[in-house]
Design a protein around this motif. Structure first.
Motif, mmCIF file in Angstrom:
data_model
loop_
_atom_site.group_PDB
_atom_site.id
_atom_site.type_symbol
_atom_site.label_atom_id
_atom_site.label_comp_id
_atom_site.label_asym_id
_atom_site.label_seq_id
_atom_site.Cartn_x
_atom_site.Cartn_y
_atom_site.Cartn_z
ATOM 1 N N GLY A 233 41.615 -42.658 15.939
ATOM 2 C CA GLY A 233 40.893 -43.539 15.037
ATOM 3 C C GLY A 233 39.986 -44.579 15.650
ATOM 4 N N VAL A 234 39.610 -44.448 16.924
ATOM 5 C CA VAL A 234 38.772 -45.486 17.508
ATOM 6 C C VAL A 234 37.403 -45.558 16.832
ATOM 7 C CG1 VAL A 234 37.631 -44.160 19.368
ATOM 8 C CG2 VAL A 234 38.187 -46.590 19.710
ATOM 9 N N LEU A 235 36.905 -44.442 16.298
ATOM 10 C CA LEU A 235 35.605 -44.441 15.628
ATOM 11 C C LEU A 235 35.707 -44.832 14.156
ATOM 12 C CD1 LEU A 235 33.968 -41.270 17.241
ATOM 13 C CD2 LEU A 235 33.861 -43.663 17.969
ATOM 14 N N GLU A 236 36.945 -45.068 13.703
ATOM 15 C CA GLU A 236 37.164 -45.552 12.341
ATOM 16 C C GLU A 236 37.568 -47.022 12.333
ATOM 17 O OE1 GLU A 236 38.709 -42.218 13.061
ATOM 18 O OE2 GLU A 236 36.643 -41.738 12.520
ATOM 19 N N GLY A 237 37.433 -47.688 13.468
ATOM 20 C CA GLY A 237 37.718 -49.115 13.517
ATOM 21 C C GLY A 237 39.112 -49.487 13.972
ATOM 22 N N GLN A 238 39.923 -48.501 14.410
ATOM 23 C CA GLN A 238 41.282 -48.779 14.857
ATOM 24 C C GLN A 238 41.274 -49.598 16.152
ATOM 25 O OE1 GLN A 238 44.646 -47.840 13.751
ATOM 26 N NE2 GLN A 238 45.006 -49.351 15.361
ATOM 27 N N ASP A 239 42.002 -50.729 16.157
ATOM 28 C CA ASP A 239 42.172 -51.485 17.397
ATOM 29 C C ASP A 239 43.030 -50.670 18.355
ATOM 30 O OD1 ASP A 239 40.814 -53.460 16.094
ATOM 31 O OD2 ASP A 239 42.505 -54.847 15.919
ATOM 32 N N GLN A 240 42.659 -50.649 19.628
ATOM 33 C CA GLN A 240 43.382 -49.819 20.588
ATOM 34 C C GLN A 240 43.556 -50.529 21.928
ATOM 35 O OE1 GLN A 240 41.416 -46.001 21.020
ATOM 36 N NE2 GLN A 240 42.164 -45.250 19.038
ATOM 37 N N LEU A 241 44.711 -50.273 22.575
ATOM 38 C CA LEU A 241 44.926 -50.592 23.983
ATOM 39 C C LEU A 241 44.909 -49.268 24.728
ATOM 40 C CD1 LEU A 241 45.778 -52.234 26.500
ATOM 41 C CD2 LEU A 241 48.157 -51.997 25.732
ATOM 42 N N VAL A 242 43.906 -49.074 25.583
ATOM 43 C CA VAL A 242 43.741 -47.811 26.306
ATOM 44 C C VAL A 242 44.175 -48.033 27.753
ATOM 45 C CG1 VAL A 242 42.155 -45.971 26.966
ATOM 46 C CG2 VAL A 242 41.804 -47.220 24.808
ATOM 47 N N VAL A 243 45.231 -47.330 28.152
ATOM 48 C CA VAL A 243 45.745 -47.443 29.518
ATOM 49 C C VAL A 243 45.586 -46.087 30.193
ATOM 50 C CG1 VAL A 243 47.745 -47.970 30.955
ATOM 51 C CG2 VAL A 243 47.397 -49.202 28.804
ATOM 52 N N SER A 244 44.760 -46.049 31.224
ATOM 53 C CA SER A 244 44.480 -44.792 31.913
ATOM 54 C C SER A 244 43.938 -45.102 33.293
ATOM 55 C CB SER A 244 43.464 -43.968 31.107
ATOM 56 O OG SER A 244 43.230 -42.719 31.718
ATOM 57 N N ALA A 245 44.155 -44.198 34.230
ATOM 58 C CA ALA A 245 43.772 -44.428 35.624
ATOM 59 C C ALA A 245 42.267 -44.616 35.770
ATOM 60 C CB ALA A 245 44.229 -43.257 36.503
ATOM 61 N N THR A 246 41.885 -45.214 36.889
ATOM 62 C CA THR A 246 40.475 -45.391 37.225
ATOM 63 C C THR A 246 39.756 -44.044 37.202
ATOM 64 O OG1 THR A 246 41.004 -47.288 38.615
ATOM 65 C CG2 THR A 246 38.910 -46.194 39.027
ATOM 66 N N ALA A 247 38.525 -44.054 36.717
ATOM 67 C CA ALA A 247 37.641 -42.879 36.704
ATOM 68 C C ALA A 247 38.068 -41.811 35.704
ATOM 69 C CB ALA A 247 37.541 -42.260 38.102
ATOM 70 N N THR A 248 38.819 -42.201 34.665
ATOM 71 C CA THR A 248 39.173 -41.230 33.633
ATOM 72 C C THR A 248 38.318 -41.377 32.378
ATOM 73 O OG1 THR A 248 40.959 -42.726 32.945
ATOM 74 C CG2 THR A 248 41.551 -40.895 34.393
ATOM 75 N N GLY A 249 37.385 -42.348 32.355
ATOM 76 C CA GLY A 249 36.429 -42.422 31.250
ATOM 77 C C GLY A 249 36.742 -43.439 30.175
ATOM 78 N N LYS A 250 37.486 -44.508 30.511
ATOM 79 C CA LYS A 250 37.870 -45.496 29.488
ATOM 80 C C LYS A 250 36.666 -46.233 28.913
ATOM 81 C CE LYS A 250 40.594 -47.813 32.224
ATOM 82 N NZ LYS A 250 40.497 -46.968 33.436
ATOM 83 N N THR A 251 35.701 -46.579 29.765
ATOM 84 C CA THR A 251 34.587 -47.422 29.319
ATOM 85 C C THR A 251 33.821 -46.787 28.164
ATOM 86 O OG1 THR A 251 34.339 -48.358 31.528
ATOM 87 C CG2 THR A 251 32.464 -48.565 30.055
ATOM 88 N N LEU A 252 33.644 -45.470 28.209
ATOM 89 C CA LEU A 252 32.867 -44.795 27.168
ATOM 90 C C LEU A 252 33.525 -44.930 25.796
ATOM 91 C CD1 LEU A 252 30.328 -43.119 26.601
ATOM 92 C CD2 LEU A 252 31.718 -41.062 26.922
ATOM 93 N N ILE A 253 34.835 -45.123 25.760
ATOM 94 C CA ILE A 253 35.516 -45.319 24.476
ATOM 95 C C ILE A 253 34.961 -46.565 23.796
ATOM 96 C CG2 ILE A 253 37.732 -45.832 23.381
ATOM 97 C CD1 ILE A 253 39.040 -44.233 25.692
#
Length: 698
Positions: A233-253
Motif C-alpha cells: 500500500g505505499v502508493l495508496e498512502g500507507q505509512d511504512q518503515l522499510v528496513v532493507s540492506a544497502t543497495a536494495t532499492g529503498k530510496t525509490l520507494i
C-alpha cells in the motif's frame, strides 16, 4: 606396583617411533607414565620391556607388569595419530591377552608429553594441520604473544577466546603479524541471501504519467523490496518503515510515492537525511533524474548560521534537506507549504546520542506542522502566539521511514504508527577479516589492501575500490597522503564543490579509495567493494553494533562487484581517549559477534530541556502533546521546571533568550557557556573556541 595400580581408569597408548608411550590414569589423573618396547615373536607382537618414568630417570619393569596394567584398566585407548602399522601391532598384542582397545582422537602434544587428552570436533584446535587440545593451543598462542611482547591484558583474553571460537591456531597467530592472506585473516562470511518475492511489473503501476514514464523508461519490474512496499500500500498512502540492506532499492520507494503525490496535487515531498554530504548528493540525484518534471530545492543546517535560506525555495515540489535544516525552518516559523509526503532516510539515527533525541523531537514537530495545516502553524509560531490546542488530526501526509539497520524493527514500526516492510536479502556476500596491527603499522596494511583491491576486476568489469573509515578529519588526510594509489579524504569539513569532485572521481573509478569519518556511514553512494576500519571509534566514542553494521554494509554492490570485503585493523589494548573503558580488540569482537542494538531515543535532563523548549517554540501550548508522542520517555514536568528556572520560557511562551537558544540548537550547557562569555566581554572567537573545546568534537 600392584598396589599403585589397583584401580585404573584408562590405559593410553601412543606410538613413539618403534615403541609406544604409555599413560595410566586413575580418577582422571595421571598416576604412571612410561615407554613400552614391543618385540615380534612367532606368536605375534609381545611386550618386551616397560620403562616407567621416575622424574628424569626410567625404571626398567617386567613386560608382565604391562599386561597386569592392561587387565586392570577399565578401558584401553589408542591415539588416532598411531600409524596403521602401530594399530596392527597393538591390536594383535592385546588380542593375545583377550583385551580390546578403542582408537580415539587425542592431542598429539599431550601424548608426546606422556599425557592422555582426548579431544572432539568441538574442542579440537587445528595447529598447522593437526589437532591439539585447547590447553596446548593456548600455551602455543602464549608463546607467540610473548614473542610480540605488546599484547597484554584484555587483548590476550580476547585472542584466547577467539582461538577457542574459530579453533584454528594459525589464523589467530596471523592476526598478530599483519598477515593479509585472506584465507588466514577471514573471520566469517555473511552470505548472499535471496528471498522469493513476486516482482511487480512497472507497467502495472497506476502512477501519474510523468512518474510512470520515468519508471518504465528504466525498469521492466520493481526490485523485491520495492515490490513488497507496493503490495503493502505505499502508493495508496500507507505509512511504512522499510528496513532493507544497502543497495536494495529503498530510496525509490519514497520517490515513487512522493513524486506521484506531487504530480497529482497532493502536496510536496520532503526527503530528509542526517548529513549535509548525503543531502547534497540526494539533491543532485533528484535534480538530474526528476528536474524536468518537478522543482527541487535544498535545505541544510548551515542556514541557521547564515540566517537566510541560502537559495532555499520553500515553494519547491521536492525539498531535500537535513533533519536539522528542516527543523530549523520549523523553529523560525518558515511556511513550508502543504506537505504530502515525508521520507526520513537513515531513521535508525533515532538511537544515536545527540542526534537521536533531536530527530525524535523533530518528527513530532513536523507531524504537528502537517496536522495543523502547515501555514497556520508557521504563522502562529512567527507571531509568538503558540500553536492550536485542538486535538491533532491524522492529516493526509504520508510518512515513509528508511533504514538498512534496525535492531527492533517491529516495535519501532509500531511506535512510528507505520507498517513494517522488512526485506533481508543481501545481494552479494560480505567477507569479514580481522588482523592485529599497531597504530603505526595500519597505513602500510591499508596501502597493501587498497592496491590489491584496485588491481583486481570483478566479473562485471569494475576495479575494486575502498572506503577507509577512521576517527578524525586529520587522520583522513594523513592516510590519504600515504596511500600509493590515487585517493582522497572525504568529510564534513570539505566544501560542497570538493565533496562533489571526490564523488564524481570515485564513480568514474579514478580513485582507488576514499578516507572518511562518519560522513559516509549514513549512505552517500560510493560503490565500494572493500571497507577498511582504520579505527573502531568515531571521534572518542566506540562504534555501536548498528553503526558498524551500517558502515560495513557499504562493501559490495550487486551491479559492480561479486562480493564485498571488510577488514578490521585492530590495535591490541588500543584506546583513543582515556574515557574509553574498553580497548579496540575488545570492541572488535563485540562488534563482530554482537547483536544489533534496539533503536530508542534516550533523554537525560539536557536532552529533555532542549526538545521541550523546541516543542514550545513550534507548538506553544501543544508542547506537552508533542512531548507525549515522542518515542523516548521525556520527563515533561521536570523539563518545564528547568526551562522556567533558566528563564527560557515564561509560562508556555518562549522568552527572547529561549527562542535564540532553540533556533541555534543549543543545549543548556552550551547556551550558558556562550552567555557567560558574552557577559564577560570575551572575544567572539575565544567564545567559539571554548564551545568547540567543551564539545570535544574532532
Amino acid at each position: 606396583m600392584s598396589q599403585q595400580v589397583t584401580q585404573v581408569d584408562t590405559l593410553f597408548l601412543h606410538e613413539n617411533g618403534e615403541d609406544f608411550q604409555v599413560v595410566v590414569q586413575r580418577d582422571g589423573e595421571r598416576v604412571l607414565g612410561g615407554r613400552l618396547e614391543v618385540k615380534e615373536t612367532e606368536a605375534g607382537p609381545r611386550p618386551a620391556r616397560l620403562r616407567v618414568e621416575r622424574g628424569s630417570q626410567e625404571d626398567l619393569r617386567s613386560p608382565d607388569q604391562f599386561v597386569e596394567l592392561a587387565r586392570r584398566a577399565g578401558r584401553i585407548r589408542v591415539s588416532e595419530q598411531t600409524s596403521a602399522r602401530g594399530r596392527r601391532v597393538v591390536r594383535e598384542l592385546l588380542d593375545a591377552y583377550q583385551l580390546d582397545a578403542k582408537v580415539v582422537r587425542t592431542c598429539r602434544f599431550c601424548a608426546s608429553a606422556g599425557k592422555y587428552s582426548p579431544i572432539t570436533s568441538e574442542t579440537a584446535i587445528d595447529a598447522d594441520g593437526e589437532d591439539i587440545c585447547p590447553s596446548c593451543a593456548i600455551t602455543e598462542l602464549e608463546r607467540e604473544l610473548a614473542y610480540h611482547g605488546d599484547v597484554t591484558g584484555t587483548a590476550r583474553d580476547r585472542l584466547e577466546e577467539l582461538l577457542l571460537d574459530v579453533q584454528d591456531l594459525e589464523r589467530i597467530v596471523n592476526l598478530l603479524s599483519g598477515e593479509l592472506d585472506p584465507e588466514l585473516t577471514k573471520f566469517d562470511e555473511i552470505s548472499a541471501t535471496v528471498e522469493d518475492i513476486d516482482l511487480v511489473p512497472t507497467d502495472s503501476l497506476s502512477l501519474h504519467p510523468g512518474m510512470q514514464g520515468k519508471l518504465e523508461g528504466q525498469f521492466d519490474e520493481l526490485l523485491p523490496v520495492q515490490s513488497l512496499a507496493v503490495e503493502n500500500g505505499v502508493l495508496e498512502g500507507q505509512d511504512q518503515l522499510v528496513v532493507s540492506a544497502t543497495a536494495t532499492g529503498k530510496t525509490l520507494i519514497g520517490e515513487m510515492a512522493g513524486i506521484d503525490r506531487v504530480l497529482n496535487g497532493k502536496g510536496k515531498m520532503l526527503f530528509l537525511v542526517p548529513l549535509v554530504a548525503l543531502a547534497n548528493q540526494k539533491y543532485q540525484d533528484f535534480q538530474a533524474e526528476y528536474g524536468d518534471i518537478v522543482d527541487v530545492s535544498l535545505r541544510v543546517g548551515s542556514s541557521r548560521i547564515r540566517g537566510d535560506g541560502g537559495g532555499f525555495d520553500p515553494s519547491a515540489d521536492i525539498i531535500v534537506g537535513t533533519y536539522e535544516g528542516i527543523d530549523h525552518a520549523l523553529r523560525v516559523g518558515h511556511d513550508l507549504g502543504d506537505i504530502g509526503t515525508v521520507v526520513i532516510d537513515e531513521v535508525h539515527t533515532l538511537g544515536e546520542g545527540e542526534r537521536g533525541h533531536r530527530l525524535d523531537g523533530f518528527i513530532s514537530r513536523l507531524k504537528y506542522y502537517c496536522e495543523e495545516g502547515g501555514a497556520t502553524a508557521a504563522r502562529s509560531n512567527r507571531s509568538g502566539g503558540g500553536g492550536s490546542s485542538a486535538s491533532a488530526q491524522s492529516g493526509d501526509t504520508q510518512w515513509i521511514y528508511l533504514s538498512a539497520t534496525v535492531g527492533n524493527p517491529g516495535s519501532l514500526a509500531e511506535s512510528l504508527s507505520a507498517k513494517l516492510i522488512e526485506f533481508e536479502e543481501r545481494p552479494v556476500p560480505i567477507e569479514r577479516h580481522v588482523t592485529f596491527a599497531d597504530d603505526y603499522e595500519k597505513v602500510d596494511i591499508e596501502n597493501k589492501l587498497v592496491k590489491r583491491a584496485f588491481d583486481t576486476k570483478s566479473s562485471k568489469g569494475y576495479r575494486g575500490q575502498t572506503i577507509i573509515f577512521t576517527n578524525s578529519r586529520r587522520r583522513c588526510h594523513e592516510i590519504s597522503r600515504r596511500l600509493e594509489y590515487s585517493s582522497a579524504p572525504y568529510h564534513a569539513g570539505l566544501d560542497n564543490k570538493r565533496r562533489g569532485e571526490v564523488e564524481t572521481m570515485f564513480a568514474d573509478q579514478e580513485l582507488s579509495a576514499v578516507v572518511t569519518t562518519a560522513a559516509l556511514a549514513a549512505g552517500v553512494d560510493f560503490p565500494a567493494s572493500q571497507v577498511i576500519f582504520d579505527s573502531l571509534a568515531m571521534g572518542i566514542e566506540w562504534l555501536t553494533v548498528q553503526e558498524f553494521s551500517q558502515m560495513l554494509g557499504r562493501a559490495g554492490r550487486p551491479d559492480y562487484h561479486d562480493k564485498g570485503t571488510v577488514y578490521l585493523l585492530v590495535e591490541p589494548d588500543g584506546v583513543y581517549h582515556n574515557s574509553q573503558e574498553m580497548t579496540e580488540d575488545e570492541v572488535a569482537f563485540k562488534l563482530l559477534k554482537g547483536e544489533m542494538e534496539p533503536v530508542r531515543s534516550l533523554y537525560d535532563e539536557s536532552a529533555a530541556v532542549e526538545e521541550t523548549l523546541a516543542n514550545i517554540v513550534v507548538g506553544g501550548s501543544a508542547a506537552k502533546r508533542l512531548n507525549d508522542r515522542m518515542l523516548g520517555e521525556v520527563p515533561t514536568k521536570h523539563a518545564l521546571g528547568k526551562l522556567l528556572e533558566f528563564e527560557f520560557i515564561d509560562g508556555l511562551e518562549p522568552t527572547q533568550l529561549g527562542r535564540a537558544v532553540a533556533r541555534h540548537f543549543l543545549s543548556p550547557d552550551r547556551a550558558f557557556l556562550l552567555l557567560d562569555g558574552i557577559r564577560k566581554g570575551k572575544d567572539p572567537f575565544d567564545i567559539v573556541a571554548e564551545v568547540e573545546f567543551a564539545d570535544e568534537e574532532l
